[in-house]
Scaffold this motif. Structure first.
Motif, mmCIF file in Angstrom:
data_model
loop_
_atom_site.group_PDB
_atom_site.id
_atom_site.type_symbol
_atom_site.label_atom_id
_atom_site.label_comp_id
_atom_site.label_asym_id
_atom_site.label_seq_id
_atom_site.Cartn_x
_atom_site.Cartn_y
_atom_site.Cartn_z
ATOM 1 N N GLY A 200 21.266 -11.390 -27.264
ATOM 2 C CA GLY A 200 22.100 -12.580 -27.192
ATOM 3 C C GLY A 200 23.134 -12.535 -28.499
ATOM 4 O O GLY A 200 23.101 -11.711 -29.201
ATOM 5 N N LYS A 201 23.814 -13.594 -28.572
ATOM 6 C CA LYS A 201 25.120 -13.755 -29.611
ATOM 7 C C LYS A 201 24.695 -15.057 -30.416
ATOM 8 O O LYS A 201 24.192 -16.059 -29.847
ATOM 9 N N VAL B 116 21.415 -20.671 -33.866
ATOM 10 C CA VAL B 116 21.528 -20.709 -32.403
ATOM 11 C C VAL B 116 21.941 -19.336 -31.907
ATOM 12 O O VAL B 116 23.121 -19.066 -32.337
ATOM 13 N N TRP B 117 21.169 -18.898 -31.038
ATOM 14 C CA TRP B 117 21.508 -17.847 -30.200
ATOM 15 C C TRP B 117 21.756 -18.049 -28.758
ATOM 16 O O TRP B 117 20.745 -18.850 -28.141
ATOM 17 N N THR B 118 22.704 -17.476 -27.950
ATOM 18 C CA THR B 118 22.799 -17.606 -26.721
ATOM 19 C C THR B 118 23.135 -16.345 -25.881
ATOM 20 O O THR B 118 23.597 -15.394 -26.448
ATOM 21 N N GLY C 282 18.565 -18.070 -23.364
ATOM 22 C CA GLY C 282 18.901 -17.026 -22.516
ATOM 23 C C GLY C 282 20.192 -16.911 -21.911
ATOM 24 O O GLY C 282 21.136 -17.786 -22.268
ATOM 25 N N SER C 283 20.510 -16.206 -21.131
ATOM 26 C CA SER C 283 21.688 -16.216 -20.061
ATOM 27 C C SER C 283 21.632 -17.085 -18.948
ATOM 28 O O SER C 283 20.462 -17.370 -18.576
ATOM 29 N N GLY D 15 14.366 -19.857 -21.360
ATOM 30 C CA GLY D 15 14.629 -18.516 -20.564
ATOM 31 C C GLY D 15 15.967 -18.296 -19.468
ATOM 32 O O GLY D 15 16.354 -19.480 -19.478
ATOM 33 N N ASN D 16 16.144 -17.294 -19.245
ATOM 34 C CA ASN D 16 17.342 -17.152 -18.350
ATOM 35 C C ASN D 16 17.320 -17.862 -17.172
ATOM 36 O O ASN D 16 16.371 -17.995 -16.398
#
Length: 475
Positions: free
Chosen positions: A186-187, A193-195, A214-215, A232-233
């Protein structure tokens, strides 16, 4: 040095009432199963030979971890009977010398040690709780003498998934550390905060750091997520819901105006960590798998306007289609070859899930050969697909047909999602990913599209598709 991994004991959380049916070592931490972080940490410690002993969930673990090639290490497996002690197998193993130091580890804890800790015999314990982590650096002789408990004790920072409480505590600890020590997916969009790719957050939603998304996650309006959360994704957090100090597993739907704190959510089951109790929701508006929450017909009807537009485009691009057939023939390939696909949608029953209806179609090239370059997708899939759309067998946007072989490799949840989807020539994955995505990312993409499928959303995808046709994606 070698690593010997005791992955034979994979417990479910024993809760009041029914068990929470999710193996502990597969619990997600920053977008990956916990056991994958263990293997990656072993590799980063400079160990390139790993022997894993398996018993429960042996097939699932071997499929997830593989032979180690992606990490540049060698991983071998040994199946252990329930009645056999792992120490007996290690002592009799010819792959380990009598006085050779090796790292002994398990699937439920992860100590953050340094390479210097591997130079002499020792055992690891948690720096705060003093809990023995059952990881050690030892030899065969130490195992034979049964003196592992007398080894020098080293206190280190650690993660633990032995229970729901320790899992949520570990999630909090690693989020506070900004993922330090683990390989994170993730970014980072702002501090804490990560996504992942494709995640959408409503402007009116509140994200309280630290949070990992997640994605293909959709955070709806006026909802609150965080702190100390992992989503989660492919998950959807609906309007005015709050998720605090919790982990929501991939493919779960959180309905409107719900308050979730200190919980593990796996589709329609929620485990309250503090009470050690599982609640199985029967109301689809609470916690349920995204695909089961959305109604879907069993008959597909292509929109009339789409069919008319596709017919016009098919006639205009017909010379290009003929050139593609000639190119295939001159290249030594069959201009068109037959594949057996699972048509969609189909009525979702126990019978269709295991034995769905199939039929043969003609294609120019498989999708995996052209994924990531939209110009190739335009030539080999969309232009021939105009005729398919004009005949009313598919739409412009939707889920691509899967072959019988591809379908057989899907999880049961994914099979159920697929059978209820609408067929399309262009998928969201074609637009999102620069290369053919992993199964997890493809599942998240298809799940997200199924939820977001509206004429307005398809118009946005069309705009993205046209822009990317002239971008660097086609270099």
């Amino acid at each position: 040095m070698k690593a010997i991994c005791d992955f034979t004991k994979i417990p479910l959380f024993q809760t009041n009432g029914e068990p929470f049916e999710h193996p502990a070592c597969f619990l997600p931490i920053l977008g990956k199963p916990f056991v994958q972080h263990i293997i990656e940490y072993i590799e980063r410690s400079g160990i390139h030979e790993v022997l894993i002993f398996l018993s429960q969930y042996a097939d699932e673990l071997e499929q997830l971890i593989g032979d180690g090639e992606r990490w540049g290490i060698s991983i071998t497996y040994s199946l252990l009977k329930k009645t056999t002690q792992i120490s007996e197998r290690i002592i009799t193993s010819e792959a380990i010398a009598e006085d050779e130091l090796f790292l002994f580890c398990n699937s439920l804890q992860l100590p953050f040690f340094s390479k210097n800790h591997l130079l002499e015999p020792m055992r690891f314990s948690d720096e705060k709780s003093d809990k023995d982590l059952l990881w050690s650096v030892c030899t065969k002789a130490i195992l034979i003498q049964g003196t592992t408990e007398e080894l020098q004790e080293t206190k280190v920072f650690s993660l633990d998934v032995c229970s729901a409480n320790t899992y949520l505590e570990s999630l909090h600890k690693i989020l506070v550390r900004n993922g330090e020590g683990l390989i994170m997916m993730g970014k980072k969009i702002r501090e804490g905060v990560w996504t992942g790719p494709g995640t959408k957050i409503s402007p009116s939603a509140t994200i309280v750091a630290p949070v990992y998304l997640g994605s293909q996650v959709n955070i709806s309006s006026n909802s609150i997520v965080g702190p100390d959360c992992e989503i989660g994704n492919g998950c959807i957090i609906d309007t005015e819901s709050s998720v605090i100090g919790s982990s929501v597993f991939a493919g779960s739907y959180i309905g409107k105006s719900l308050y979730i704190k200190g919980c593990l959510v796996n589709q329609n089951k929620i485990l309250k960590a503090e009470l050690d109790t599982v609640y199985a929701a029967t109301d689809d508006l609470l916690f349920s798998s995204v695909e089961s929450n959305l109604p879907s017909g069993t008959k597909f009807k292509a929109p009339f306007f789409s069919r008319l537009l596709a017919l016009a485009l098919a006639l205009v691009t017909f010379p290009v289609y003929i050139l593609l057939l000639l190119f295939q023939a001159l290249a030594g390939n069959k201009p068109l070859h037959s594949v057996t696909i699972i048509p969609i949608p189909q009525k979702l029953t126990a019978e269709t899930l295991f034995k769905p209806f199939s039929r043969e179609i003609k294609v120019l090239r498989s999708r995996s050969e052209t994924q990531g370059i939209l110009l190739k997708h335009l030539l080999w899939h969309l232009i021939p697909g105009f005729w398919t759309i004009a005949c009313g067998k598919a739409r412009f946007f939707g889920t691509p047909w899967k072959t019988t072989e591809e379908y057989s490799h899907l999880t049961k949840d994914w099979q159920g999602l697929y059978l209820q989807s609408k067929p399309g020539i262009i998928s969201e994955a074609d637009i999102l990913y620069f290369q053919y995505p992993s199964e997890e990312m493809l599942f998240a993409s298809e799940m997200y599209y199924k939820v977001m499928d509206t004429p307005r959303y398809n118009a946005k995808l069309l705009g993205k598709y046209l822009r990317l046709l002239f971008s660097r994606r086609n270099d």
